[in-house]
Scaffold this motif. Structure first.
Motif, PDB file in Angstrom:
ATOM      1  N   ILE A 148      25.467  24.071  20.639  1.00 15.90           N
ATOM      2  CA  ILE A 148      24.410  23.072  20.492  1.00 15.90           C
ATOM      3  C   ILE A 148      23.293  23.623  19.618  1.00 15.90           C
ATOM      4  O   ILE A 148      22.851  22.987  18.656  1.00 15.90           O
ATOM      5  CB  ILE A 148      23.868  22.653  21.875  1.00 15.90           C
ATOM      6  N   VAL A 149      22.837  24.826  19.952  1.00 15.88           N
ATOM      7  CA  VAL A 149      21.721  25.428  19.207  1.00 15.88           C
ATOM      8  C   VAL A 149      22.124  25.713  17.765  1.00 15.88           C
ATOM      9  O   VAL A 149      21.340  25.510  16.826  1.00 15.88           O
ATOM     10  CB  VAL A 149      21.222  26.706  19.915  1.00 15.88           C
ATOM     11  N   ASP A 150      23.361  26.157  17.574  1.00 12.02           N
ATOM     12  CA  ASP A 150      23.832  26.425  16.207  1.00 12.02           C
ATOM     13  C   ASP A 150      23.796  25.165  15.356  1.00 12.02           C
ATOM     14  O   ASP A 150      23.509  25.211  14.159  1.00 12.02           O
ATOM     15  CB  ASP A 150      25.264  26.983  16.234  1.00 12.02           C
ATOM     16  N   LYS A 151      24.097  24.017  15.969  1.00 10.51           N
ATOM     17  CA  LYS A 151      24.164  22.776  15.188  1.00 10.51           C
ATOM     18  C   LYS A 151      22.799  22.134  14.985  1.00 10.51           C
ATOM     19  O   LYS A 151      22.454  21.738  13.870  1.00 10.51           O
ATOM     20  CB  LYS A 151      25.098  21.764  15.858  1.00 10.51           C
ATOM     21  N   VAL A 152      22.010  21.996  16.053  1.00 14.87           N
ATOM     22  CA  VAL A 152      20.761  21.223  15.934  1.00 14.87           C
ATOM     23  C   VAL A 152      19.519  22.099  15.848  1.00 14.87           C
ATOM     24  O   VAL A 152      18.447  21.619  15.466  1.00 14.87           O
ATOM     25  CB  VAL A 152      20.609  20.213  17.093  1.00 14.87           C
ATOM     26  N   GLY A 153      19.639  23.371  16.208  1.00 16.33           N
ATOM     27  CA  GLY A 153      18.483  24.260  16.158  1.00 16.33           C
ATOM     28  C   GLY A 153      17.525  24.036  17.320  1.00 16.33           C
ATOM     29  O   GLY A 153      17.753  23.197  18.197  1.00 16.33           O
ATOM     30  N   LEU A 154      16.450  24.809  17.335  1.00 13.12           N
ATOM     31  CA  LEU A 154      15.393  24.698  18.332  1.00 13.12           C
ATOM     32  C   LEU A 154      14.043  24.623  17.627  1.00 13.12           C
ATOM     33  O   LEU A 154      13.863  25.275  16.594  1.00 13.12           O
ATOM     34  CB  LEU A 154      15.413  25.896  19.280  1.00 13.12           C
ATOM     35  N   PRO A 155      13.107  23.845  18.153  1.00 15.82           N
ATOM     36  CA  PRO A 155      13.267  22.948  19.298  1.00 15.82           C
ATOM     37  C   PRO A 155      14.203  21.783  18.955  1.00 15.82           C
ATOM     38  O   PRO A 155      14.478  21.507  17.795  1.00 15.82           O
ATOM     39  CB  PRO A 155      11.845  22.450  19.569  1.00 15.82           C
ATOM     40  N   CYS A 156      14.667  21.105  19.990  1.00 14.56           N
ATOM     41  CA  CYS A 156      15.510  19.926  19.801  1.00 14.56           C
ATOM     42  C   CYS A 156      15.163  18.892  20.870  1.00 14.56           C
ATOM     43  O   CYS A 156      14.446  19.197  21.829  1.00 14.56           O
ATOM     44  CB  CYS A 156      16.994  20.300  19.876  1.00 14.56           C
ATOM     45  N   PHE A 157      15.645  17.682  20.680  1.00 16.33           N
ATOM     46  CA  PHE A 157      15.423  16.617  21.656  1.00 16.33           C
ATOM     47  C   PHE A 157      16.729  16.298  22.371  1.00 16.33           C
ATOM     48  O   PHE A 157      17.760  16.113  21.728  1.00 16.33           O
ATOM     49  CB  PHE A 157      14.891  15.354  20.984  1.00 16.33           C
ATOM     50  N   VAL A 158      16.661  16.232  23.679  1.00 21.46           N
ATOM     51  CA  VAL A 158      17.790  15.800  24.503  1.00 21.46           C
ATOM     52  C   VAL A 158      17.454  14.406  25.022  1.00 21.46           C
ATOM     53  O   VAL A 158      16.409  14.209  25.658  1.00 21.46           O
ATOM     54  CB  VAL A 158      18.034  16.776  25.668  1.00 21.46           C
ATOM     55  N   LYS A 159      18.337  13.440  24.748  1.00 22.02           N
ATOM     56  CA  LYS A 159      18.041  12.047  25.094  1.00 22.02           C
ATOM     57  C   LYS A 159      19.229  11.397  25.796  1.00 22.02           C
ATOM     58  O   LYS A 159      20.376  11.603  25.399  1.00 22.02           O
ATOM     59  CB  LYS A 159      17.759  11.234  23.824  1.00 22.02           C
ATOM     60  N   ALA A 160      18.918  10.594  26.801  1.00 24.71           N
ATOM     61  CA  ALA A 160      19.930   9.690  27.333  1.00 24.71           C
ATOM     62  C   ALA A 160      20.309   8.722  26.215  1.00 24.71           C
ATOM     63  O   ALA A 160      19.442   8.194  25.521  1.00 24.71           O
ATOM     64  CB  ALA A 160      19.382   8.934  28.539  1.00 24.71           C
ATOM     65  N   ASN A 161      21.605   8.509  26.022  1.00 24.34           N
ATOM     66  CA  ASN A 161      22.053   7.730  24.865  1.00 24.34           C
ATOM     67  C   ASN A 161      21.745   6.250  24.980  1.00 24.34           C
ATOM     68  O   ASN A 161      21.419   5.599  23.987  1.00 24.34           O
ATOM     69  CB  ASN A 161      23.570   7.924  24.680  1.00 24.34           C
ATOM     70  N   ARG A 162      21.818   5.701  26.210  1.00 22.58           N
ATOM     71  CA  ARG A 162      21.649   4.261  26.399  1.00 22.58           C
ATOM     72  C   ARG A 162      20.600   3.988  27.473  1.00 22.58           C
ATOM     73  O   ARG A 162      20.863   3.333  28.458  1.00 22.58           O
ATOM     74  CB  ARG A 162      22.982   3.617  26.787  1.00 22.58           C
ATOM     75  N   ALA A 163      19.384   4.466  27.204  1.00 24.43           N
ATOM     76  CA  ALA A 163      18.322   4.279  28.198  1.00 24.43           C
ATOM     77  C   ALA A 163      16.965   4.104  27.531  1.00 24.43           C
ATOM     78  O   ALA A 163      15.945   4.522  28.074  1.00 24.43           O
ATOM     79  CB  ALA A 163      18.295   5.466  29.158  1.00 24.43           C
ATOM     80  N   GLY A 164      16.935   3.486  26.360  1.00 23.54           N
ATOM     81  CA  GLY A 164      15.661   3.316  25.680  1.00 23.54           C
ATOM     82  C   GLY A 164      15.103   4.659  25.250  1.00 23.54           C
ATOM     83  O   GLY A 164      15.846   5.620  25.034  1.00 23.54           O
ATOM     84  N   SER A 165      13.781   4.745  25.149  1.00 26.19           N
ATOM     85  CA  SER A 165      13.172   5.990  24.661  1.00 26.19           C
ATOM     86  C   SER A 165      12.091   6.517  25.589  1.00 26.19           C
ATOM     87  O   SER A 165      11.401   7.477  25.248  1.00 26.19           O
ATOM     88  CB  SER A 165      12.557   5.741  23.276  1.00 26.19           C
ATOM     89  N   SER A 166      11.942   5.927  26.772  1.00 27.83           N
ATOM     90  CA  SER A 166      10.863   6.329  27.673  1.00 27.83           C
ATOM     91  C   SER A 166      11.333   7.234  28.803  1.00 27.83           C
ATOM     92  O   SER A 166      10.539   7.978  29.367  1.00 27.83           O
ATOM     93  CB  SER A 166      10.204   5.083  28.267  1.00 27.83           C
TER      94      SER A 166
END
Length: 324
Positions: A148-166
């Motif tokens: 995960i870190v190799d691909k997206v780097g740090l810092p990164c955002f972890v998000k629920a895919n289908r739950a809006g943005s809040s």
């Protein structure tokens, strides 16, 4: 003759309370000379019409009608004010399509597509829409933190895919904090998207169909007092929302064109609010909301006000567009 308008609010997600606020604002501002508005509160336990005395009357789901004092009431149009499922992910849109009842938001497929961040971004990337680098996980998958870190780097955002943005969103600075962020995201959805951090100016662009024409509203710049535009920043005053945004003419022209392109390419209807972050003069898309907040303090109504569109006009226009 006045039209019967059902304002659906509530829903099954963590954004229930925000949806109730949005729905009540719509109820307050609808023109009683043109419309008979009815508040319909939808929860997992019950669907009810709520009158001004707080009395509840059950909704007949077979035809989406209510009965008051022995008289059955059908609706000419549904005003969708539900954030999250089932109002923003296509479920209600499909239900109303089957019943042949017009509703104010986009169609069921487009709602499902935009609500799914992974599918939305995958659909738009071939059109040249810029997006953050991302990594996908489903509940039960083996988590390879190094990959995960190799691909997206740090810092990164972890998000629920289908739950809006809040809800179900976290900014992760250290690899050892990934698992807690994933647990938080998986509490909202069984799919997760992990994205690289984009360090730039965040803007929100409202696009609506107004008087039968696709209209891009004035752009809002988001300046969060918190680490990012989270629930507190969005709903509890922990941010500055500056309309019009303090961006260059080049940036403004670019993001307006992309927001309108996305709206038209996806075949959206009603309201949408797209979120972007600028890296230089290039806007990177974060997400598209198809039932954005509609309180007086919400971004899209403020953008409409800046454009000279009152809440009465904004809400009436959505209904008239749906009834065309």
């Amino acid at each position: 003759m006045k039209k019967n308008i059902a304002i659906v609010m509530g829903g099954y997600s963590s954004e229930f309370g925000i949806s109730i606020k949005s729905g009540n604002v719509v109820y307050r501002y609808l023109d009683r000379e043109k419309y008979n508005p009815y508040r319909i509160v939808i929860t997992k336990e019950k669907w009810v019409y709520l009158n001004d005395m707080g009395e509840e009357f059950p909704v007949e789901k077979s035809d989406f009608s209510i009965e008051i004092d022995g008289a059955k009431i059908h609706f000419d149009c549904v005003f969708n004010a539900i954030h999250g499922t089932p109002g923003e992910d296509g479920l209600l849109q499909a239900y109303f399509k089957l019943l042949d009842i017009p509703q104010t938001s986009c169609n069921h497929y487009e709602a499902a597509l935009t609500f799914n961040k992974r599918d939305l971004l995958s659909t738009l990337k071939p059109y040249g829409v810029h997006c953050a680098i991302s990594y996908y996980l489903n509940k039960g998958d083996t988590v390879n933190e190094d990959a995960i870190v190799d691909k997206v780097g740090l810092p990164c955002f972890v998000k629920a895919n289908r739950a809006g943005s809040s809800y179900g969103v976290a900014k992760v600075y250290k690899k050892e904090d990934l698992m807690a962020a994933l647990d938080n995201a998986f509490s909202e959805d069984d799919q997760v998207i992990i994205e690289s951090f984009l360090d730039g100016t965040e803007v929100s662009v409202g696009v609506i169909t107004y008087k039968n024409r696709v209209t891009v509203l004035p752009i809002t710049e988001i300046v969060s007092d918190n680490d990012f535009f989270d629930f507190e920043a969005k709903y509890e005053g922990k941010s500055q929302e500056i309309t019009p945004a303090r961006i260059s003419k080049v940036q403004e022209d670019s993001v307006r064109q992309w927001a309108e392109f996305i709206y038209k390419t996806l075949g959206l209807k009603g309201y949408s609010r797209s979120e972007f972050i600028f890296i230089g003069d290039t806007p990177f898309l974060l997400e598209v909301n198809t039932t954005p907040g509609l309180t007086e303090e919400s971004i899209l109504p403020k953008q409409a006000k800046e454009a000279g569109i009152s809440l009465e006009e904004l809400f009436a226009s959505a209904i008239e567009e749906a009834l065309r």
